[in-house]
Design a protein around this motif. Sequence first.
Motif, mmCIF file in Angstrom:
data_model
loop_
_atom_site.group_PDB
_atom_site.id
_atom_site.type_symbol
_atom_site.label_atom_id
_atom_site.label_comp_id
_atom_site.label_asym_id
_atom_site.label_seq_id
_atom_site.Cartn_x
_atom_site.Cartn_y
_atom_site.Cartn_z
ATOM 1 N N ARG A 1 0.809 -1.228 0.000
ATOM 2 C CA ARG A 1 0.000 0.000 0.000
ATOM 3 C C ARG A 1 0.837 1.271 0.000
ATOM 4 O O ARG A 1 0.398 2.297 -0.500
ATOM 5 N N TRP A 2 2.021 1.228 0.607
ATOM 6 C CA TRP A 2 2.878 2.405 0.687
ATOM 7 C C TRP A 2 4.190 2.086 -0.005
ATOM 8 O O TRP A 2 4.964 1.247 0.464
ATOM 9 N N LYS A 3 4.438 2.768 -1.093
ATOM 10 C CA LYS A 3 5.626 2.508 -1.907
ATOM 11 C C LYS A 3 6.909 2.664 -1.085
ATOM 12 O O LYS A 3 7.135 3.688 -0.452
ATOM 13 N N GLY A 4 7.726 1.620 -1.120
ATOM 14 C CA GLY A 4 9.033 1.656 -0.476
ATOM 15 C C GLY A 4 9.025 1.462 1.025
ATOM 16 O O GLY A 4 10.083 1.473 1.646
ATOM 17 N N VAL A 5 7.856 1.288 1.640
ATOM 18 C CA VAL A 5 7.812 1.128 3.096
ATOM 19 C C VAL A 5 8.029 -0.343 3.435
ATOM 20 O O VAL A 5 7.378 -1.227 2.896
ATOM 21 N N ARG A 6 8.984 -0.554 4.337
ATOM 22 C CA ARG A 6 9.362 -1.907 4.735
ATOM 23 C C ARG A 6 9.469 -1.964 6.249
ATOM 24 O O ARG A 6 9.629 -0.937 6.901
ATOM 25 N N LEU A 7 9.405 -3.176 6.776
ATOM 26 C CA LEU A 7 9.579 -3.309 8.218
ATOM 27 C C LEU A 7 10.202 -4.642 8.573
ATOM 28 O O LEU A 7 10.124 -5.611 7.823
ATOM 29 N N PHE A 8 10.843 -4.634 9.722
ATOM 30 C CA PHE A 8 11.367 -5.840 10.340
ATOM 31 C C PHE A 8 10.584 -6.067 11.618
ATOM 32 O O PHE A 8 10.334 -5.127 12.371
ATOM 33 N N LEU A 9 10.210 -7.305 11.855
ATOM 34 C CA LEU A 9 9.634 -7.719 13.132
ATOM 35 C C LEU A 9 10.686 -8.557 13.838
ATOM 36 O O LEU A 9 11.276 -9.451 13.224
ATOM 37 N N TYR A 10 10.914 -8.276 15.104
ATOM 38 C CA TYR A 10 11.877 -9.040 15.898
ATOM 39 C C TYR A 10 11.240 -9.427 17.221
ATOM 40 O O TYR A 10 10.514 -8.625 17.814
ATOM 41 N N GLY A 11 11.562 -10.614 17.705
ATOM 42 C CA GLY A 11 11.276 -10.918 19.095
ATOM 43 C C GLY A 11 12.166 -10.010 19.938
ATOM 44 O O GLY A 11 13.316 -9.743 19.575
ATOM 45 N N LEU A 12 11.648 -9.501 21.038
ATOM 46 C CA LEU A 12 12.386 -8.517 21.833
ATOM 47 C C LEU A 12 13.733 -9.046 22.321
ATOM 48 O O LEU A 12 14.748 -8.351 22.226
ATOM 49 N N ASP A 13 13.771 -10.264 22.821
ATOM 50 C CA ASP A 13 15.038 -10.810 23.319
ATOM 51 C C ASP A 13 16.072 -10.917 22.202
ATOM 52 O O ASP A 13 17.241 -10.576 22.384
ATOM 53 N N PHE A 14 15.635 -11.382 21.032
ATOM 54 C CA PHE A 14 16.552 -11.476 19.896
ATOM 55 C C PHE A 14 17.041 -10.087 19.496
ATOM 56 O O PHE A 14 18.227 -9.878 19.238
ATOM 57 N N TYR A 15 16.138 -9.134 19.447
ATOM 58 C CA TYR A 15 16.493 -7.765 19.061
ATOM 59 C C TYR A 15 17.564 -7.200 19.993
ATOM 60 O O TYR A 15 18.548 -6.615 19.538
ATOM 61 N N GLU A 16 17.374 -7.391 21.280
ATOM 62 C CA GLU A 16 18.345 -6.858 22.243
ATOM 63 C C GLU A 16 19.714 -7.509 22.088
ATOM 64 O O GLU A 16 20.736 -6.849 22.240
ATOM 65 N N SER A 17 19.744 -8.790 21.771
ATOM 66 C CA SER A 17 21.027 -9.489 21.676
ATOM 67 C C SER A 17 21.697 -9.313 20.315
ATOM 68 O O SER A 17 22.907 -9.389 20.214
ATOM 69 N N TRP A 18 20.922 -9.056 19.279
ATOM 70 C CA TRP A 18 21.476 -9.036 17.930
ATOM 71 C C TRP A 18 21.605 -7.636 17.335
ATOM 72 O O TRP A 18 22.587 -7.322 16.675
#
Length: 170
Positions: A120-137
């Motif tokens: 729906r929005w040209k060029g808009v992307r996202l990453f979903l992360y589990g919080l623990d993984f996000y903090e460590s990685w």
Amino acid sequence: MTASYEPDGRRNRATAVIGWTAALTAMLLISGCDPALFQRESRVDSIAVSDVSSIGKVLARTTTEDYGDGLTTINEVLVLDVGSSNAAEALDAASVSLRKLGWRVAIPRPPESVYLESSRWKGVRLFLYGLDFYESWAEPGPQEEKAISEARALTKSPAPLVVEMYKDES
């Protein structure tokens, strides 16, 4: 160089163009070609952020900035609770909800992360992360650390998610 004039007293067009070009060149040289003169900004549409926020309870929200090639990219970072008991379930539930809103899963990597692109929005992307993984990685910066602390204070959920949204201008 002597300016040439038309018979009615107006400057010749070629002389005017040369004059403006010289003035612009002089301004750039005087300013030291400051890159800020040419800086562009890329930001996710607020409606897209609201749309993504609707898939769960927003526990915290912040922005970060990336710089490069004359472009400032404003990233939206959300910490969401989608009501799941573990990161893999949370990523799956969030992915299903986002697909219903017109997002396409580009790279699934459960239980760590999922990469989605908006239809729906040209060029808009996202990453979903589990919080623990996000903090460590992901090596969160100060803004993300603050958002994570706020989120942890607001919930006892075992599986909050971090959403990083950005608009790709390439």
